[in-house]
Design an enzyme around this catalytic site. Structure first.
Site, PDB file in Angstrom:
ATOM      1  N   SER A  52      45.857  40.403  36.547  1.00 22.67           N
ATOM      2  CA  SER A  52      44.507  40.628  37.064  1.00 22.67           C
ATOM      3  C   SER A  52      44.486  40.460  38.579  1.00 22.67           C
ATOM      4  O   SER A  52      45.408  39.878  39.166  1.00 22.67           O
ATOM      5  CB  SER A  52      43.568  39.611  36.413  1.00 22.67           C
ATOM      6  OG  SER A  52      42.300  39.654  37.015  1.00 22.67           O
ATOM      7  N   SER A  53      43.423  40.957  39.178  1.00 20.15           N
ATOM      8  CA  SER A  53      43.193  40.716  40.613  1.00 20.15           C
ATOM      9  C   SER A  53      42.004  39.789  40.833  1.00 20.15           C
ATOM     10  O   SER A  53      41.608  39.555  41.982  1.00 20.15           O
ATOM     11  CB  SER A  53      42.906  42.043  41.326  1.00 20.15           C
ATOM     12  OG  SER A  53      43.998  42.894  41.240  1.00 20.15           O
ATOM     13  N   SER A  83      35.370  40.429  33.392  1.00 20.57           N
ATOM     14  CA  SER A  83      35.627  41.873  33.430  1.00 20.57           C
ATOM     15  C   SER A  83      35.742  42.476  32.038  1.00 20.57           C
ATOM     16  O   SER A  83      36.122  41.789  31.082  1.00 20.57           O
ATOM     17  CB  SER A  83      36.945  42.118  34.184  1.00 20.57           C
ATOM     18  OG  SER A  83      37.185  43.494  34.335  1.00 20.57           O
ATOM     19  N   THR A  89      33.739  45.018  37.215  1.00 17.73           N
ATOM     20  CA  THR A  89      33.957  43.603  36.944  1.00 17.73           C
ATOM     21  C   THR A  89      32.710  42.936  37.486  1.00 17.73           C
ATOM     22  O   THR A  89      31.860  43.589  38.090  1.00 17.73           O
ATOM     23  CB  THR A  89      35.263  43.163  37.677  1.00 17.73           C
ATOM     24  OG1 THR A  89      36.379  43.800  37.057  1.00 17.73           O
ATOM     25  CG2 THR A  89      35.496  41.674  37.680  1.00 17.73           C
TER      26      THR A  89
HETATM   27  N1  GLY Z   1      40.281  44.392  35.387  1.00 15.18           N
HETATM   28  C1  GLY Z   1      40.244  43.959  36.722  1.00 15.18           C
HETATM   29  C2  GLY Z   1      41.163  42.843  37.013  1.00 15.18           C
HETATM   30  O1  GLY Z   1      41.360  41.995  36.171  1.00 15.18           O
HETATM   31  O2  GLY Z   1      41.741  42.787  38.071  1.00 15.18           O
END
Ligand code: GLY
Length: 557
Positions: free
Chosen positions: A439-440, A386, A368
Site C-alpha cells: 500500500s501507499s 481504502s 481512498t
Molecule cells: N489502494 C491504495 C493503497 O493502498 O495504496
C-alpha cells in the site's frame, strides 16, 4: 467545495516548559474527515463518552456508508494510534489479504499477458476485507463504548440514506460501466442504471443489516455465519475464488509504526505492508542533508523531486508484506542511507530514473479516504482506508450491501510485466495466498515539544509525496490551511516525469526545472483530500483543516 477551520479558544494557561505543556491534554477534541456526516458521527460518539478510538470506529463506519467510492466494509486500511495513558503508538493493520486460492499467475492468460482489467473489475479483483475486523479489534482493545453505540450513526445513515453530492456523481460516472454490470451494486448506487441526480438519497438497507450483524456479534458477524456465506456464495457465483476459510482466518495485525526524525520533529508513520512511512522517512532523510531554506524555489523543488524519485525506486524494489518478505526497513529509514542517496543527487541536473539501479513503474489506486481524530484525553488517530479504485471492484455480493475492493491490483500482478496501469513490481510484492498487497497509505504523526500534527490523505501512489509536502510546510511554519490546500507535485520514479497540479509551478519555474532535465506533466484535476489536525501545545489550542479539493469537514469542539 468547503473548507471549515475552527480554532479552539485557550482553555487554560500554558505551563512554562515544553515538557510541562506536553503533559496537559488537548483543550478540545477535533475531527477532520472527508464527509460532514462522518465528522458528525465521530463527534457524537465523543460526546457520548467515547474516546478517539471509539470515534475512529464511528468515522470509519460512517465513511463506509456515505463515501462508498473510497472505503468500506469490503475494504481495509491502517489506523495509526496514539494512546495517552501509556504514551504508546501502534498501527492497526486491517489491510486486505489475497484469498488462499490466489496465485501469482491468476491475472495472466496462457501467453503470460495480463488479462485486461481482471485485477480491477469484478469479484476476482477483490482481496479479503480487513475493515470489519479492524473496527471490532479497535473497539475491543482500545475503545470503551460498545460496537452497537459506535456503529449506530453508520447504521442510521445506511437506513435513512445520504444525499448525492458532486464527488459522488463524478465517481459514479467514472465507474458507471462496472457498476452497471453487477445488479446488487447497480440497484444501490445508480438510479435506474444512470448516474443519480444531485440531492437524491442513497439508501443501503442490506449494508445496515450487515453493520448490525457486526455490532451484535463483533468480527464473527461478518467473517462467519450468514454474512460470510452470502459473501462467499456471491463471489463464487460471479466467478471469484473466495472460500469461507478465507474469511474465517482473517486476522488484524498490530504493527510497530516506523519512526524517524526530521529537523527535530519526531515522525511516526505507517509501516509495511504500507510503503508510506518507509518512503516518507527515506525522503526526509535525504532532504535533511541540506537546509532547504537556503535553496532557490527551483533548486528546492528539484531536490525534493530527486528525493521522491529515489524513495519510490526503493519502494518498487524492496517493499511488500513483511509477513512474507524480508524488508530492509532499518536500512531504508536510516539517516546514513539518506545521506548516501543525497550524495548521488546533482543540484544542477536530473538523474534519469533509468540511470538508477532498480525496476520499473509503480502506481496504485486512485481512491481512498483519510481522517484524523484527537480527543480531550490526549489520544489521537490517523487512519487511511481504502477499497482501491473508486467503488472498488464494483462488485457487491447480493444480499450483503458490501461493495468489494479491488485491492488485488496493488500487487505486482506479474513480476517484471506492466499491468494495465503500467505497474511493474518485483517478487517482494508478488501475489501469494494470504499475502497483503503493498500500500501507499501514509497516516502520520509529526511531533515536537511545540505540538502534534496528525495528517494523511487519499491519492494512490501520490499519497506519500502529499504527506511529505505537508510535513515540509509544517516544519517551515506554515499553517494547516496552507498545508491541506497547497498545490502539489509528485515524482514516482517511473514514469520518469514530474506530475503537478495547476499553480504548483509558475511558467518561469517550469522553464528552470525543464532546463535541469525534468519532464513536467501538468494535471488538470487536482489530487488528494488531506485531513489534518494540529494541537499547538505552546498556544494550547487545537486546529483542524479539511482539504478544499473535497467536501470534507474539520470541526474542533
Ligand atoms: N489502494 C491504495 C493503497 O493502498 O495504496
Amino acid at each position: 467545495m468547503t473548507i471549515f477551520l475552527r480554532i479552539a479558544v485557550l482553555a487554560f494557561l500554558v505551563v512554562g516548559s515544553g515538557l510541562a505543556v506536553a503533559q496537559n491534554p488537548p483543550p478540545a477534541a477535533a475531527i477532520a474527515s472527508a464527509h460532514p456526516l462522518a465528522t458528525s458521527a465521530g463527534h457524537g460518539v465523543l460526546e457520548a463518552g467515547g474516546n478517539a478510538f471509539d470515534a475512529a470506529v464511528a468515522v470509519s463506519a460512517a465513511l463506509a456508508v456515505v463515501e462508498p467510492y473510497s472505503s468500506g466494509l469490503g475494504g481495509g486500511g491502517f489506523w495509526l494510534l496514539h494512546r495517552a495513558e501509556d504514551n504508546v503508538e501502534i498501527m492497526i493493520d486491517g489491510r486486505e489479504r489475497a484469498p488462499l486460492a490466489a496465485t501469482s499467475q491468476m491475472y495472466l492468460d496462457e501467453t503470460g499477458k495480463l488479462i485486461d482489467r481482471a485485477s480491477i473489475d469484478g469479484p476476482l479483483a477483490a482481496a479479503i476485507p480487513g475493515l470489519p475486523a479492524a473496527l471490532a479489534y479497535l473497539s475491543e482493545h482500545y475503545g470503551r463504548l460498545s460496537l452497537a453505540k459506535t456503529l449506530a450513526p453508520a447504521i442510521g445513515y445506511a437506513n435513512e440514506g445520504f444525499e448525492v453530492d458532486e464527488p459522488y456523481r463524478r465517481q459514479v460516472t467514472f465507474r458507471l460501466p462496472v457498476l452497471r454490470r453487477w445488479p446488487a451494486a447497480s440497484r444501490v448506487f445508480l438510479s435506474n442504471g444512470k448516474v443519480p441526480m444531485l440531492g437524491e438519497r442513497i439508501k443501503q438497507p442490506a449494508l445496515a443489516a450487515t453493520l448490525e450483524a457486526l455490532a451484535a456479534q463483533g468480527a464473527a458477524g461478518f467473517y462467519q455465519g450468514s454474512v460470510a456465506e452470502a459473501l462467499v456464495d456471491g463471489v463464487r457465483a460471479a466467478g471469484g475464488i473466495w472460500r469461507l476459510e478465507d474469511l474465517a482466518q482473517y486476522q488484524v495485525v498490530e504493527r510497530e509504526p516506523v519512526r524517524g526524525k526530521y529537523r527535530g520533529f519526531n515522525i511516526i508513520s505507517a509501516s509495511p505492508p504500507s510503503s508510506g512511512g518507509v518512503a516518507l522517512l527515506t525522503m526526509l532523510n535525504i532532504l535533511a542533508q541540506e537546509d532547504l531554506s537556503t535553496f532557490s524555489e527551483t533548486t528546492r523543488a528539484h531536490f525534493i523531486i530527486e528525493a521522491m524519485r529515489r524513495a519510490y525506486r526503493d519502494r518498487a524494489r524492496y517493499l511488500g508484506d513483511p509477513d512474507f518478505v524480508d524488508i530492509p526497513v532499518e536500512k531504508l529509514i536510516h539517516p546514513y542511507y539518506g545521506a548516501g542517496l543525497r550524495a548521488g543527487i546533482r543540484l544542477d541536473r536530473v538523474t534519469p530514473s533509468a540511470h538508477l539501479p532498480g525496476i520499473g513503474n509503480q502506481e496504485s489506486g486512485r481512491h481512498t479516504t483519510h481522517f484524523s481524530i484527537m480527543d480531550r484525553e490526549g489520544n489521537w488517530v490517523a487512519a487511511t482506508l481504502s477499497i482501491n479504485y473508486p467503488f472498488g471492484s464494483g462488485f457487491m455480493p447480493p444480499g450483503t450491501g458490501v461493495l468489494l475492493n479491488d485491492e488485488m491490483d496493488d500487487f505486482a500482478a506479474a513480476p517484471g510485466v506492466p499491468n494495465v496501469y503500467g505497474l511493474i513490481g518485483n517478487q517482494a510484492n508478488a501475489i501469494a495466498p494470504g499475502k497483503r498487497p503493498l500500500s501507499s497509505m501514509t497516516p502520520t504523526f509529526v511531533e515536537d515539544e511545540r505540538g502534534v500534527l496528525v495528517l494523511g490523505t487519499p491519492g494512490g501512489s501520490r499519497i506519500i509525496t502529499m504527506v511529505l509536502l505537508g510535513i515540509l510546510n509544517h516544519v517551515e511554519g506554515r499553517d494547516l490551511t496552507h498545508l491541506v490546500s497547497q498545490p502539489r507535485f509528485h515524482h514516482q520514479y517511473f514514469p520518469d516525469e514530474v506530475q503537478y497540479e495547476p499553480q504548483a509551478f509558475d511558467k518561469a519555474q517550469i522553464r528552470r526545472l525543464q532546463a535541469l532535465g525534468h519532464r513536467l506533466t501538468p494535471y488538470e484535476r487536482r489530487w488528494g483530500n488531506m485531513q489534518a489536525l494540529f494541537w499547538d501545545r505552546l498556544r494550547n489550542r487545537v486546529e483542524a483543516a479539511s482539504d478544499p479539493r473535497g467536501v470534507g469537514q474539520a470541526v474542533v469542539r
